[in-house]
Design a protein around this motif. Structure first.
Motif, PDB file in Angstrom:
ATOM      1  N   VAL A   1      58.582   6.377  -4.148  1.00  0.00           N
ATOM      2  CA  VAL A   1      59.657   5.524  -4.666  1.00  0.00           C
ATOM      3  C   VAL A   1      60.253   6.125  -5.919  1.00  0.00           C
ATOM      4  O   VAL A   1      61.470   6.143  -6.115  1.00  0.00           O
ATOM      5  N   ILE A   2      59.394   6.635  -6.796  1.00  0.00           N
ATOM      6  CA  ILE A   2      59.890   7.265  -8.030  1.00  0.00           C
ATOM      7  C   ILE A   2      60.754   8.462  -7.698  1.00  0.00           C
ATOM      8  O   ILE A   2      61.834   8.661  -8.273  1.00  0.00           O
ATOM      9  N   ASP A   3      60.304   9.281  -6.713  1.00  0.00           N
ATOM     10  CA  ASP A   3      61.089  10.452  -6.326  1.00  0.00           C
ATOM     11  C   ASP A   3      62.430  10.041  -5.729  1.00  0.00           C
ATOM     12  O   ASP A   3      63.461  10.649  -6.009  1.00  0.00           O
ATOM     13  N   VAL A   4      62.444   9.009  -4.887  1.00  0.00           N
ATOM     14  CA  VAL A   4      63.684   8.547  -4.277  1.00  0.00           C
ATOM     15  C   VAL A   4      64.641   8.043  -5.341  1.00  0.00           C
ATOM     16  O   VAL A   4      65.829   8.327  -5.329  1.00  0.00           O
ATOM     17  N   LYS A   5      64.106   7.279  -6.308  1.00  0.00           N
ATOM     18  CA  LYS A   5      64.965   6.767  -7.380  1.00  0.00           C
ATOM     19  C   LYS A   5      65.555   7.914  -8.192  1.00  0.00           C
ATOM     20  O   LYS A   5      66.700   7.867  -8.625  1.00  0.00           O
ATOM     21  N   ALA A   6      64.755   8.944  -8.396  1.00  0.00           N
ATOM     22  CA  ALA A   6      65.269  10.096  -9.140  1.00  0.00           C
ATOM     23  C   ALA A   6      66.402  10.753  -8.379  1.00  0.00           C
ATOM     24  O   ALA A   6      67.384  11.220  -8.962  1.00  0.00           O
ATOM     25  N   MET A   7      66.275  10.804  -7.043  1.00  0.00           N
ATOM     26  CA  MET A   7      67.323  11.408  -6.221  1.00  0.00           C
ATOM     27  C   MET A   7      68.578  10.540  -6.195  1.00  0.00           C
ATOM     28  O   MET A   7      69.671  11.029  -5.939  1.00  0.00           O
ATOM     29  N   GLU A   8      68.419   9.237  -6.455  1.00  0.00           N
ATOM     30  CA  GLU A   8      69.538   8.325  -6.342  1.00  0.00           C
ATOM     31  C   GLU A   8      70.388   8.248  -7.608  1.00  0.00           C
ATOM     32  O   GLU A   8      71.236   7.375  -7.716  1.00  0.00           O
ATOM     33  N   ARG A   9      70.152   9.098  -8.577  1.00  0.00           N
ATOM     34  CA  ARG A   9      71.026   9.136  -9.754  1.00  0.00           C
ATOM     35  C   ARG A   9      72.390   9.657  -9.309  1.00  0.00           C
ATOM     36  O   ARG A   9      72.517  10.766  -8.797  1.00  0.00           O
ATOM     37  N   THR A  10      73.412   8.839  -9.486  1.00  0.00           N
ATOM     38  CA  THR A  10      74.737   9.218  -9.005  1.00  0.00           C
ATOM     39  C   THR A  10      75.800   8.899 -10.045  1.00  0.00           C
ATOM     40  O   THR A  10      75.551   8.149 -11.001  1.00  0.00           O
ATOM     41  N   VAL A  11      76.977   9.446  -9.833  1.00  0.00           N
ATOM     42  CA  VAL A  11      78.133   9.133 -10.654  1.00  0.00           C
ATOM     43  C   VAL A  11      79.321   8.931  -9.727  1.00  0.00           C
ATOM     44  O   VAL A  11      79.530   9.698  -8.777  1.00  0.00           O
TER      45      VAL A  11
END
Length: 237
Positions: free
Chosen positions: A30-40
């Motif tokens: 989950v932590i890895d997925v959230k890190a990947m979900e950083r978007t602009v």
């Protein structure tokens, strides 16, 4: 009996360890997925000025008389004069169409029976549909020739205004969308730089509606085409 108890204890221990490991894996996933979900999310605007390529010109006038037959005959004569004028201005038969006159009998209208003036009022003329807006602009500057023949063309009526259009949108769509996307990427790159991040791949993209408007009220024959592209990028450290 002791062997059975030991067996059950061992199984329970293995199950507990499995649950702990699974929880740890899920947590870190989950932590890895959230890190990947950083978007602009950014937007890019593309605008382009284009000349109108089509024009509709209602060459209309009004006339009045108490004798209906006389009025109709005069309308026919004026229409012929307008057609001749348009031929001299370079318009061909396919670009010109005669519109049936609209004739109002004032005496048949209760609210206007007490008004003075002519009984019959006609609105008539010719409509020009052309792919050559420049010819229309030239002809508009020569309308005094019709005025000399007693034909006053109505131009201040909204329904009789000249309508300039641009119909080549499909030809410029691809490069405008590309430009809007490039503008959006420039904004995203600046945001990533300012936030000490790296710009990743596109997560999603949305193309806005194309709009076409007059550049200004004095040059309706020059159009501004506009589109906004919305793009969402991934960010990474």
């Amino acid at each position: 009996m002791r062997a059975d108890v030991s067996k059950h204890v061992g199984a329970a221990t293995v199950l507990a360890l499995g649950l702990v490991c699974s929880t740890w894996l899920i947590k870190h996933t989950v932590i890895d997925v959230k890190a990947m979900e950083r978007t602009v999310q950014v937007k890019g605007l593309a605008e382009q000025e284009v000349p109108a390529d089509t024009v509709i010109w209602p060459v209309f006038y009004k006339d009045a008389d108490n004798d209906l037959d006389v009025l109709i005959a005069r309308v026919d004569k004026k229409n012929a004069a307008i057609r001749a004028f348009l031929v001299l201005q370079g318009f061909n038969g396919d670009e010109v169409s005669v519109t049936a006159p609209s004739i109002v009998d004032k005496f048949a209208q209760e609210y206007s029976q007490n008004e003075r003036g002519f009984r019959y009022v006609a609105k008539a003329g010719i409509t020009v549909f052309s792919r050559s807006p420049d010819k229309v602009r030239t002809a508009l500057s020569q309308l005094s020739e019709l005025a000399k023949q007693g034909i006053a063309i109505t131009q201040d009526d909204y329904q009789n205004r000249v309508e300039y259009m641009f119909t080549g949108l499909n030809d410029i769509k691809p490069q405008m969308v590309q430009l809007a996307t490039q503008k959006a990427r420039e904004v995203a790159l600046k945001f990533a730089k300012d936030s000490d991040s790296q710009l990743g791949k596109i997560k999603s993209a949305r193309q806005g509606q194309f709009s076409i408007r007059d550049r200004d009220s004095n040059t309706p024959y020059i159009k501004v085409v506009r589109v906004v592209a919305g793009v969402e990028y991934y960010l990474s450290d």
